[in-house]
Design a protein around this motif. Structure first.
Motif, PDB file in Angstrom:
ATOM      1  N   LYS A 162     -16.406   6.282  -0.061  1.00 54.40           N
ATOM      2  CA  LYS A 162     -17.726   6.566   0.519  1.00 54.40           C
ATOM      3  C   LYS A 162     -17.692   6.596   2.050  1.00 54.40           C
ATOM      4  O   LYS A 162     -18.453   7.315   2.691  1.00 54.40           O
ATOM      5  N   SER A 163     -16.786   5.811   2.633  1.00 50.79           N
ATOM      6  CA  SER A 163     -16.722   5.763   4.095  1.00 50.79           C
ATOM      7  C   SER A 163     -16.010   6.981   4.684  1.00 50.79           C
ATOM      8  O   SER A 163     -16.009   7.173   5.901  1.00 50.79           O
ATOM      9  N   MET A 164     -15.390   7.817   3.812  1.00 49.07           N
ATOM     10  CA  MET A 164     -14.742   9.019   4.352  1.00 49.07           C
ATOM     11  C   MET A 164     -15.816  10.001   4.798  1.00 49.07           C
ATOM     12  O   MET A 164     -16.635  10.417   3.981  1.00 49.07           O
ATOM     13  N   PRO A 178      -6.628   3.377  -3.959  1.00 51.37           N
ATOM     14  CA  PRO A 178      -6.671   4.503  -3.024  1.00 51.37           C
ATOM     15  C   PRO A 178      -8.066   4.706  -2.431  1.00 51.37           C
ATOM     16  O   PRO A 178      -9.075   4.434  -3.090  1.00 51.37           O
ATOM     17  N   THR A 179      -8.077   5.206  -1.185  1.00 50.52           N
ATOM     18  CA  THR A 179      -9.353   5.513  -0.527  1.00 50.52           C
ATOM     19  C   THR A 179      -9.405   6.971  -0.078  1.00 50.52           C
ATOM     20  O   THR A 179     -10.331   7.375   0.612  1.00 50.52           O
ATOM     21  N   THR A 180      -8.359   7.750  -0.404  1.00 52.58           N
ATOM     22  CA  THR A 180      -8.336   9.190  -0.101  1.00 52.58           C
ATOM     23  C   THR A 180      -7.846   9.902  -1.366  1.00 52.58           C
ATOM     24  O   THR A 180      -7.555   9.255  -2.382  1.00 52.58           O
ATOM     25  N   TYR A 181      -7.680  11.226  -1.254  1.00 52.59           N
ATOM     26  CA  TYR A 181      -7.266  12.007  -2.428  1.00 52.59           C
ATOM     27  C   TYR A 181      -5.813  12.473  -2.348  1.00 52.59           C
ATOM     28  O   TYR A 181      -5.411  13.350  -3.099  1.00 52.59           O
ATOM     29  N   SER A 182      -5.016  11.910  -1.430  1.00 55.86           N
ATOM     30  CA  SER A 182      -3.689  12.497  -1.173  1.00 55.86           C
ATOM     31  C   SER A 182      -2.696  12.272  -2.321  1.00 55.86           C
ATOM     32  O   SER A 182      -1.772  13.048  -2.489  1.00 55.86           O
ATOM     33  N   GLY A 183      -2.855  11.215  -3.120  1.00 54.43           N
ATOM     34  CA  GLY A 183      -2.107  11.108  -4.378  1.00 54.43           C
ATOM     35  C   GLY A 183      -0.801  10.326  -4.351  1.00 54.43           C
ATOM     36  O   GLY A 183      -0.106  10.261  -5.363  1.00 54.43           O
ATOM     37  N   GLY A 198      -5.139   5.073   2.172  1.00 57.83           N
ATOM     38  CA  GLY A 198      -4.565   6.360   1.828  1.00 57.83           C
ATOM     39  C   GLY A 198      -3.049   6.283   1.722  1.00 57.83           C
ATOM     40  O   GLY A 198      -2.474   5.207   1.479  1.00 57.83           O
ATOM     41  N   GLY A 199      -2.405   7.421   1.931  1.00 56.94           N
ATOM     42  CA  GLY A 199      -0.956   7.501   1.782  1.00 56.94           C
ATOM     43  C   GLY A 199      -0.198   6.626   2.772  1.00 56.94           C
ATOM     44  O   GLY A 199       0.958   6.284   2.520  1.00 56.94           O
ATOM     45  N   SER A 200      -0.839   6.235   3.879  1.00 58.26           N
ATOM     46  CA  SER A 200      -0.103   5.426   4.867  1.00 58.26           C
ATOM     47  C   SER A 200       0.157   3.999   4.383  1.00 58.26           C
ATOM     48  O   SER A 200       1.318   3.577   4.324  1.00 58.26           O
ATOM     49  N   PRO A 201      -0.872   3.202   4.018  1.00 56.77           N
ATOM     50  CA  PRO A 201      -0.568   1.858   3.498  1.00 56.77           C
ATOM     51  C   PRO A 201       0.168   1.879   2.160  1.00 56.77           C
ATOM     52  O   PRO A 201       1.031   1.030   1.914  1.00 56.77           O
ATOM     53  N   LEU A 249       0.432   7.966  -7.211  1.00 59.01           N
ATOM     54  CA  LEU A 249       0.863   8.449  -8.534  1.00 59.01           C
ATOM     55  C   LEU A 249       2.338   8.801  -8.611  1.00 59.01           C
ATOM     56  O   LEU A 249       2.832   9.143  -9.690  1.00 59.01           O
ATOM     57  N   THR A 250       3.041   8.729  -7.491  1.00 59.74           N
ATOM     58  CA  THR A 250       4.403   9.271  -7.492  1.00 59.74           C
ATOM     59  C   THR A 250       5.484   8.207  -7.288  1.00 59.74           C
ATOM     60  O   THR A 250       5.219   7.102  -6.806  1.00 59.74           O
ATOM     61  N   THR A 251       6.707   8.616  -7.630  1.00 58.40           N
ATOM     62  CA  THR A 251       7.879   7.763  -7.376  1.00 58.40           C
ATOM     63  C   THR A 251       8.515   8.122  -6.025  1.00 58.40           C
ATOM     64  O   THR A 251       9.617   7.682  -5.713  1.00 58.40           O
TER      65      THR A 251
HETATM   66  P1  NAD Z   1      -3.790   8.131   5.614  1.00 60.77           P
HETATM   67  O1  NAD Z   1      -3.600   6.961   4.755  1.00 60.77           O
HETATM   68  O2  NAD Z   1      -2.919   8.256   6.821  1.00 60.77           O
HETATM   69  O3  NAD Z   1      -5.314   8.250   6.015  1.00 60.77           O
HETATM   70  C1  NAD Z   1      -5.754   9.337   6.828  1.00 60.77           C
HETATM   71  C2  NAD Z   1      -6.879   8.888   7.753  1.00 60.77           C
HETATM   72  O4  NAD Z   1      -8.004   8.602   6.977  1.00 60.77           O
HETATM   73  C3  NAD Z   1      -6.542   7.611   8.518  1.00 60.77           C
HETATM   74  O5  NAD Z   1      -7.084   7.750   9.814  1.00 60.77           O
HETATM   75  C4  NAD Z   1      -7.279   6.539   7.727  1.00 60.77           C
HETATM   76  O6  NAD Z   1      -7.652   5.427   8.518  1.00 60.77           O
HETATM   77  C5  NAD Z   1      -8.493   7.305   7.252  1.00 60.77           C
HETATM   78  N1  NAD Z   1      -9.080   6.839   6.004  1.00 60.77           N
HETATM   79  C6  NAD Z   1      -8.445   6.564   4.848  1.00 60.77           C
HETATM   80  N2  NAD Z   1      -9.336   6.220   3.903  1.00 60.77           N
HETATM   81  C7  NAD Z   1     -10.552   6.272   4.479  1.00 60.77           C
HETATM   82  C8  NAD Z   1     -11.875   6.010   4.025  1.00 60.77           C
HETATM   83  N3  NAD Z   1     -12.138   5.693   2.768  1.00 60.77           N
HETATM   84  N4  NAD Z   1     -12.887   6.128   4.920  1.00 60.77           N
HETATM   85  C9  NAD Z   1     -12.673   6.514   6.193  1.00 60.77           C
HETATM   86  N5  NAD Z   1     -11.441   6.779   6.671  1.00 60.77           N
HETATM   87  C10 NAD Z   1     -10.401   6.661   5.830  1.00 60.77           C
HETATM   88  O7  NAD Z   1      -3.647   9.534   4.923  1.00 60.77           O
HETATM   89  P2  NAD Z   1      -3.519  10.263   3.558  1.00 60.77           P
HETATM   90  O8  NAD Z   1      -3.948  11.638   3.887  1.00 60.77           O
HETATM   91  O9  NAD Z   1      -4.115   9.565   2.410  1.00 60.77           O
HETATM   92  O10 NAD Z   1      -1.954  10.202   3.335  1.00 60.77           O
HETATM   93  C11 NAD Z   1      -1.072  10.893   4.165  1.00 60.77           C
HETATM   94  C12 NAD Z   1       0.274  10.220   4.152  1.00 60.77           C
HETATM   95  O11 NAD Z   1       0.679   9.974   2.817  1.00 60.77           O
HETATM   96  C13 NAD Z   1       1.329  11.090   4.776  1.00 60.77           C
HETATM   97  O12 NAD Z   1       2.232  10.275   5.466  1.00 60.77           O
HETATM   98  C14 NAD Z   1       1.995  11.738   3.556  1.00 60.77           C
HETATM   99  O13 NAD Z   1       3.296  12.163   3.822  1.00 60.77           O
HETATM  100  C15 NAD Z   1       1.913  10.626   2.555  1.00 60.77           C
HETATM  101  N6  NAD Z   1       1.881  11.080   1.158  1.00 60.77           N
HETATM  102  C16 NAD Z   1       2.887  10.652   0.344  1.00 60.77           C
HETATM  103  C17 NAD Z   1       2.914  11.048  -0.980  1.00 60.77           C
HETATM  104  C18 NAD Z   1       4.002  10.546  -1.882  1.00 60.77           C
HETATM  105  O14 NAD Z   1       4.049  10.938  -3.043  1.00 60.77           O
HETATM  106  N7  NAD Z   1       4.870   9.689  -1.402  1.00 60.77           N
HETATM  107  C19 NAD Z   1       1.893  11.868  -1.501  1.00 60.77           C
HETATM  108  C20 NAD Z   1       0.880  12.264  -0.652  1.00 60.77           C
HETATM  109  C21 NAD Z   1       0.868  11.856   0.681  1.00 60.77           C
END
Ligand code: NAD
Length: 360
Positions: free
Chosen positions: A157-159, A116-121, A94-97, A124-126
């Motif tokens: 799928k693991s989410m 990506p493995t989440t929908y946080s996006g 997700g957004g962390s790595p 896609l950004t700079t």
């Molecule tokens: P994340 O990467 O922190 O993941 C959230 C949780 O979900 C973690 O516990 C992770 O281990 C778990 N997880 C992730 N993928 C999974 C999967 N497929 N199956 C099971 N568990 C999974 O969180 P996020 O919500 O993707 O991103 C949030 C971070 O990204 C924040 O720090 C935010 O500020 C940043 N962000 C930045 C931008 C940008 O444009 N720079 C945009 C959106 C978010």
């Protein structure tokens, strides 16, 4: 309306079931010979699969990413990049790595491929974000934008259902704010409305049936549209509130977005009527109470609706209102501390918001 500037940076998007398996071909297109994989400990399995797919083109897995990119974690990754002489990064998660990879390439300019493995996006950004002395700083730099994204629904799928829902509402929030962004344009508005529709149509299905891969693919498509809108226009009050609550009060990122979104929409309702019509339409609701419709959608899918239930302390409400009022982002409705405090109190209590029709 037809008076706008729209700028995007080139980026390749590869979308579809099992497309993660094309990682080696994608890296070969860049001529990358030494790929370092970046993940969190939680996504180690996916990182190991990518390493296997890359074979001798992979120089290691850095699985130490944590939330909000603390400064010291960047140094560790930069050292590993130098030691392994990596010539490309593959960020899985997700957004962390993805955020950690972005922060590292500010120091060592390397191309990033995102899985990506989440929908946080973030992919896609700079925009980059780094936490120094407990404060998250953000900035923009085209160098951090991943060159290629592989969206493989299998990776989501693991989410669990609950995480899928809040991550999806996080993406929906990008769409809602894109619809009333000061610099919106017809293309971003189409992406945003379609993003909400796709997310609303799919998230409920995922909650009912977490293995429904069609729904997972549609949610990822919605997340892509949402992140595309996020990357093209400025965000407003909702994102400011969520950044303050996450950054200064350590509330969880996606859950905070989920609780706040109906309240931010209600706050802005009378100043952004066209946006609210688009949101209601995308949610399949006839009436124009977009805020109430978002709240009902979250509640019907067992998502969090109160700041108290996600760990906010009551005494922090006034402090947060104060911080949101300072250096406020552009917002269609002017920001007043009293009104923001009221908004946060309603969100704290989990009340169903009523669109505010009175202009201040
Ligand atoms: P994340 O990467 O922190 O993941 C959230 C949780 O979900 C973690 O516990 C992770 O281990 C778990 N997880 C992730 N993928 C999974 C999967 N497929 N199956 C099971 N568990 C999974 O969180 P996020 O919500 O993707 O991103 C949030 C971070 O990204 C924040 O720090 C935010 O500020 C940043 N962000 C930045 C931008 C940008 O444009 N720079 C945009 C959106 C978010």
């Amino acid at each position: 309306m037809f008076d706008f500037t729209y700028q995007t940076e080139p980026q390749k998007v590869v979308f579809g079931q099992d497309k993660r398996k094309t990682i080696k071909e994608e890296m070969a297109e860049w001529g990358a010979e030494r790929v370092l994989i970046v993940s969190t400990p939680g996504r180690k399995k996916e990182a190991e699969e990518a390493a296997r797919l890359l074979g001798n083109k992979c120089v290691g897995i850095h699985d130490k990413a944590v939330q909000h990119v603390p400064e010291e974690t960047i140094d560790v990754l930069v050292n590993e990049i130098n030691e392994t002489r990596a010539d490309a990064l593959a960020a899985i998660g997700g957004g962390s790595p993805i955020g950690l990879a972005k922060a590292a390439v500010l120091q060592v300019p390397l191309p990033i491929l995102a899985l990506p493995t989440t929908y946080s996006g973030s992919e896609l950004t700079t925009v980059w974000g780094i936490t120094k002395n407990g404060q998250k700083q953000t900035g923009k730099d085209p160098i951090v934008k991943p060159k290629t994204i592989i969206y493989d629904p299998e990776l989501t799928k693991s989410m669990p259902a609950s995480l899928s829902l809040v991550s999806g509402v996080n993406a929906m929030a990008h769409c809602v704010e894109a619809l009333y962004a000061e610099n919106r344009n017809p293309v971003t508005s189409i992406m945003a409305e379609e993003g909400i529709r796709a997310l609303a149509a799919s998230l409920g299905e995922i909650v009912k049936q977490p293995d429904n891969m069609e729904a997972r693919a549609e949610a990822f498509y919605g997340g892509w549209l949402a992140g595309s809108a996020l990357s093209a226009v400025g965000m407003a009050l909702h994102h400011k509130l969520s950044h303050v609550l996450g950054g200064s009060f350590q509330l969880p990122h996606a859950k905070t977005h989920t609780v706040i979104l109906p309240h931010a929409a209600a706050y802005n309702a009378s100043y952004a009527p066209e946006a609210m019509k688009a949101v209601a339409r995308a949610l399949g609701r006839e009436e124009h109470d977009a805020a109430g419709a978002i709240y009902d959608f979250i509640k019907a899918n067992d998502g969090p609706v109160s700041l108290a239930e996600i760990g906010m302390k009551k005494e922090d409400v006034a402090k947060a209102a104060d911080q949101v009022t300072k250096n406020a982002y552009y917002n269609p409705r002017p920001i007043s501390k009293t009104a923001i405090q009221e908004l946060l109190e309603k969100a704290y209590n989990g009340e169903r918001p009523v669109p505010e029709m009175t202009k201040i």
